[in-house]
Design a protein around this motif. Structure first.
Motif, PDB file in Angstrom:
ATOM      1  N   LEU A  65     -81.636  16.766  -2.219  1.00 26.94           N
ATOM      2  CA  LEU A  65     -82.027  18.159  -2.020  1.00 26.94           C
ATOM      3  C   LEU A  65     -81.446  19.032  -3.131  1.00 26.94           C
ATOM      4  O   LEU A  65     -82.123  19.922  -3.658  1.00 26.94           O
ATOM      5  CB  LEU A  65     -81.548  18.655  -0.647  1.00 26.94           C
ATOM      6  N   ALA A  66     -80.213  18.781  -3.507  1.00 28.00           N
ATOM      7  CA  ALA A  66     -79.567  19.562  -4.574  1.00 28.00           C
ATOM      8  C   ALA A  66     -80.358  19.442  -5.876  1.00 28.00           C
ATOM      9  O   ALA A  66     -80.480  20.423  -6.631  1.00 28.00           O
ATOM     10  CB  ALA A  66     -78.126  19.101  -4.776  1.00 28.00           C
ATOM     11  N   ASN A  67     -80.914  18.279  -6.147  1.00 25.89           N
ATOM     12  CA  ASN A  67     -81.710  18.097  -7.362  1.00 25.89           C
ATOM     13  C   ASN A  67     -82.960  18.976  -7.351  1.00 25.89           C
ATOM     14  O   ASN A  67     -83.309  19.577  -8.365  1.00 25.89           O
ATOM     15  CB  ASN A  67     -82.106  16.623  -7.527  1.00 25.89           C
ATOM     16  N   VAL A  68     -83.630  19.058  -6.212  1.00 22.87           N
ATOM     17  CA  VAL A  68     -84.837  19.885  -6.112  1.00 22.87           C
ATOM     18  C   VAL A  68     -84.466  21.361  -6.222  1.00 22.87           C
ATOM     19  O   VAL A  68     -85.153  22.141  -6.897  1.00 22.87           O
ATOM     20  CB  VAL A  68     -85.612  19.604  -4.799  1.00 22.87           C
ATOM     21  N   VAL A  69     -83.372  21.757  -5.593  1.00 22.43           N
ATOM     22  CA  VAL A  69     -82.921  23.151  -5.671  1.00 22.43           C
ATOM     23  C   VAL A  69     -82.595  23.501  -7.130  1.00 22.43           C
ATOM     24  O   VAL A  69     -82.980  24.571  -7.616  1.00 22.43           O
ATOM     25  CB  VAL A  69     -81.693  23.390  -4.756  1.00 22.43           C
ATOM     26  N   SER A  70     -81.931  22.612  -7.821  1.00 24.12           N
ATOM     27  CA  SER A  70     -81.617  22.845  -9.231  1.00 24.12           C
ATOM     28  C   SER A  70     -82.895  23.030 -10.046  1.00 24.12           C
ATOM     29  O   SER A  70     -82.954  23.853 -10.957  1.00 24.12           O
ATOM     30  CB  SER A  70     -80.804  21.684  -9.802  1.00 24.12           C
ATOM     31  N   ARG A  71     -83.905  22.263  -9.697  1.00 22.02           N
ATOM     32  CA  ARG A  71     -85.199  22.388 -10.393  1.00 22.02           C
ATOM     33  C   ARG A  71     -85.796  23.776 -10.174  1.00 22.02           C
ATOM     34  O   ARG A  71     -86.322  24.394 -11.102  1.00 22.02           O
ATOM     35  CB  ARG A  71     -86.149  21.299  -9.895  1.00 22.02           C
ATOM     36  N   VAL A  72     -85.727  24.293  -8.965  1.00 13.68           N
ATOM     37  CA  VAL A  72     -86.253  25.636  -8.683  1.00 13.68           C
ATOM     38  C   VAL A  72     -85.488  26.676  -9.493  1.00 13.68           C
ATOM     39  O   VAL A  72     -86.091  27.594 -10.066  1.00 13.68           O
ATOM     40  CB  VAL A  72     -86.194  25.954  -7.166  1.00 13.68           C
ATOM     41  N   PHE A  73     -84.165  26.537  -9.570  1.00  8.79           N
ATOM     42  CA  PHE A  73     -83.385  27.483 -10.377  1.00  8.79           C
ATOM     43  C   PHE A  73     -83.785  27.408 -11.838  1.00  8.79           C
ATOM     44  O   PHE A  73     -83.895  28.423 -12.517  1.00  8.79           O
ATOM     45  CB  PHE A  73     -81.883  27.235 -10.219  1.00  8.79           C
ATOM     46  N   SER A  74     -83.985  26.218 -12.304  1.00  6.06           N
ATOM     47  CA  SER A  74     -84.375  26.033 -13.697  1.00  6.06           C
ATOM     48  C   SER A  74     -85.719  26.701 -13.974  1.00  6.06           C
ATOM     49  O   SER A  74     -85.883  27.400 -14.983  1.00  6.06           O
ATOM     50  CB  SER A  74     -84.446  24.539 -14.007  1.00  6.06           C
ATOM     51  N   LEU A  75     -86.675  26.504 -13.084  1.00  4.82           N
ATOM     52  CA  LEU A  75     -87.994  27.124 -13.244  1.00  4.82           C
ATOM     53  C   LEU A  75     -87.895  28.647 -13.200  1.00  4.82           C
ATOM     54  O   LEU A  75     -88.503  29.343 -14.017  1.00  4.82           O
ATOM     55  CB  LEU A  75     -88.937  26.651 -12.138  1.00  4.82           C
ATOM     56  N   SER A  76     -87.131  29.170 -12.264  1.00  2.00           N
ATOM     57  CA  SER A  76     -87.006  30.623 -12.098  1.00  2.00           C
ATOM     58  C   SER A  76     -86.254  31.249 -13.259  1.00  2.00           C
ATOM     59  O   SER A  76     -86.641  32.316 -13.754  1.00  2.00           O
ATOM     60  CB  SER A  76     -86.290  30.947 -10.789  1.00  2.00           C
ATOM     61  N   ALA A  77     -85.191  30.609 -13.678  1.00  2.00           N
ATOM     62  CA  ALA A  77     -84.390  31.168 -14.769  1.00  2.00           C
ATOM     63  C   ALA A  77     -85.199  31.234 -16.055  1.00  2.00           C
ATOM     64  O   ALA A  77     -85.035  32.166 -16.847  1.00  2.00           O
ATOM     65  CB  ALA A  77     -83.140  30.330 -14.975  1.00  2.00           C
ATOM     66  N   GLY A  96     -94.533  23.508  -5.034  1.00  2.00           N
ATOM     67  CA  GLY A  96     -94.279  22.130  -4.606  1.00  2.00           C
ATOM     68  C   GLY A  96     -92.791  21.873  -4.394  1.00  2.00           C
ATOM     69  O   GLY A  96     -92.401  21.191  -3.440  1.00  2.00           O
ATOM     70  N   ALA A  97     -91.975  22.427  -5.282  1.00  2.00           N
ATOM     71  CA  ALA A  97     -90.529  22.250  -5.146  1.00  2.00           C
ATOM     72  C   ALA A  97     -90.027  22.943  -3.880  1.00  2.00           C
ATOM     73  O   ALA A  97     -89.211  22.384  -3.132  1.00  2.00           O
ATOM     74  CB  ALA A  97     -89.805  22.791  -6.381  1.00  2.00           C
ATOM     75  N   MET A  98     -90.523  24.147  -3.627  1.00  2.00           N
ATOM     76  CA  MET A  98     -90.112  24.864  -2.407  1.00  2.00           C
ATOM     77  C   MET A  98     -90.575  24.114  -1.162  1.00  2.00           C
ATOM     78  O   MET A  98     -89.864  24.063  -0.162  1.00  2.00           O
ATOM     79  CB  MET A  98     -90.643  26.300  -2.408  1.00  2.00           C
ATOM     80  N   GLU A  99     -91.740  23.520  -1.226  1.00  2.00           N
ATOM     81  CA  GLU A  99     -92.227  22.728  -0.090  1.00  2.00           C
ATOM     82  C   GLU A  99     -91.334  21.504   0.124  1.00  2.00           C
ATOM     83  O   GLU A  99     -90.988  21.167   1.261  1.00  2.00           O
ATOM     84  CB  GLU A  99     -93.672  22.294  -0.331  1.00  2.00           C
ATOM     85  N   GLN A 100     -90.941  20.844  -0.965  1.00  2.00           N
ATOM     86  CA  GLN A 100     -90.022  19.708  -0.852  1.00  2.00           C
ATOM     87  C   GLN A 100     -88.692  20.149  -0.239  1.00  2.00           C
ATOM     88  O   GLN A 100     -88.131  19.452   0.613  1.00  2.00           O
ATOM     89  CB  GLN A 100     -89.737  19.100  -2.227  1.00  2.00           C
ATOM     90  N   ILE A 101     -88.209  21.290  -0.659  1.00  2.00           N
ATOM     91  CA  ILE A 101     -86.950  21.806  -0.110  1.00  2.00           C
ATOM     92  C   ILE A 101     -87.086  22.044   1.385  1.00  2.00           C
ATOM     93  O   ILE A 101     -86.235  21.639   2.175  1.00  2.00           O
ATOM     94  CB  ILE A 101     -86.521  23.100  -0.843  1.00  2.00           C
ATOM     95  N   GLU A 102     -88.183  22.683   1.776  1.00  2.00           N
ATOM     96  CA  GLU A 102     -88.391  22.968   3.200  1.00  2.00           C
ATOM     97  C   GLU A 102     -88.480  21.672   4.016  1.00  2.00           C
ATOM     98  O   GLU A 102     -87.855  21.551   5.071  1.00  2.00           O
ATOM     99  CB  GLU A 102     -89.655  23.797   3.405  1.00  2.00           C
ATOM    100  N   ILE A 103     -89.214  20.703   3.520  1.00  2.00           N
ATOM    101  CA  ILE A 103     -89.355  19.428   4.238  1.00  2.00           C
ATOM    102  C   ILE A 103     -88.001  18.746   4.380  1.00  2.00           C
ATOM    103  O   ILE A 103     -87.628  18.280   5.464  1.00  2.00           O
ATOM    104  CB  ILE A 103     -90.375  18.505   3.515  1.00  2.00           C
ATOM    105  N   GLN A 104     -87.253  18.692   3.281  1.00  2.00           N
ATOM    106  CA  GLN A 104     -85.944  18.030   3.330  1.00  2.00           C
ATOM    107  C   GLN A 104     -84.986  18.754   4.271  1.00  2.00           C
ATOM    108  O   GLN A 104     -84.243  18.119   5.018  1.00  2.00           O
ATOM    109  CB  GLN A 104     -85.338  17.933   1.921  1.00  2.00           C
TER     110      GLN A 104
END
Length: 185
Positions: free
Chosen positions: A125-137, A167-175
């Motif tokens: 989950l931390a990996n997906v969250v990091s990806r969202v931060f990377s995309l947003s930043a 897709g990343a947010m959906e993965q986060i929600e599912i996890q």
């Protein structure tokens, strides 16, 4: 008869004495065995109670950890959702500096929260969250200024965010739902 008594009586008395001594010994041994049984039964009950108490403490600690993790995951998801919403709004209205500042602040808030509680967040989950931060930043900060200035995003950064963030947010929600025990996806 006197001779019979003299011959058999001493042996008879001696045998009776042995039997009596044996009965007394058996009685004494039986009492000692029973005493040891009672002592061990008491010790066994004390150990069982200690194990139950220890097990209860471990269950309580695990429950507290689970509750804390659940709080962290829910709050992180809310912060990420807020950051994503402000980011999307700021991209629709790039000239609105107030909205862009809110987007930046909400990303920073979510990032700080994530960093603070990362140990409670499973690695996947931390990996997906990091990806969202990377995309947003990549949308809000200019890498040439060490990421400290808010800039207008490039079309490539916007497209990447638009394609990958949902897709990343959906993965986060599912996890998160799975970690919280929700079996319905």
């Amino acid at each position: 008869m006197g001779i019979l008594l003299r011959l058999y009586l001493p042996g008879y008395i001696q045998e009776k004495a042995k039997n009596l001594a044996t009965k007394e010994d058996v009685g004494d041994i039986t009492r000692k065995i029973e005493s040891v049984k009672v002592e061990y039964a008491g010790e066994l009950e004390r150990l069982k109670a200690e194990l139950r108490r220890s097990g209860f403490q471990e269950e309580t600690q695990f429950a507290h950890l689970y509750e804390r993790r659940a709080e962290v995951l829910i709050r992180l998801y809310n912060k990420l959702g807020r950051a994503r919403l402000y980011t999307e709004i700021s991209l629709k209205y790039p000239s609105n500096h107030e909205v862009r500042n809110r987007a930046g602040k909400s990303l920073i808030s979510a990032g700080l929260y994530f960093s603070e509680y990362k140990l409670l967040i499973p690695q996947q989950l931390a990996n997906v969250v990091s990806r969202v931060f990377s995309l947003s930043a990549g949308l809000l900060a200019d890498p040439s200024t060490s990421g400290t200035e808010i800039v207008s995003p490039t079309p490539e950064a916007w497209k990447k965010f638009e394609v990958e963030a949902p897709g990343a947010m959906e993965q986060i929600e599912i996890q998160i739902r799975q970690l919280l025990g929700d079996k319905h996806d």
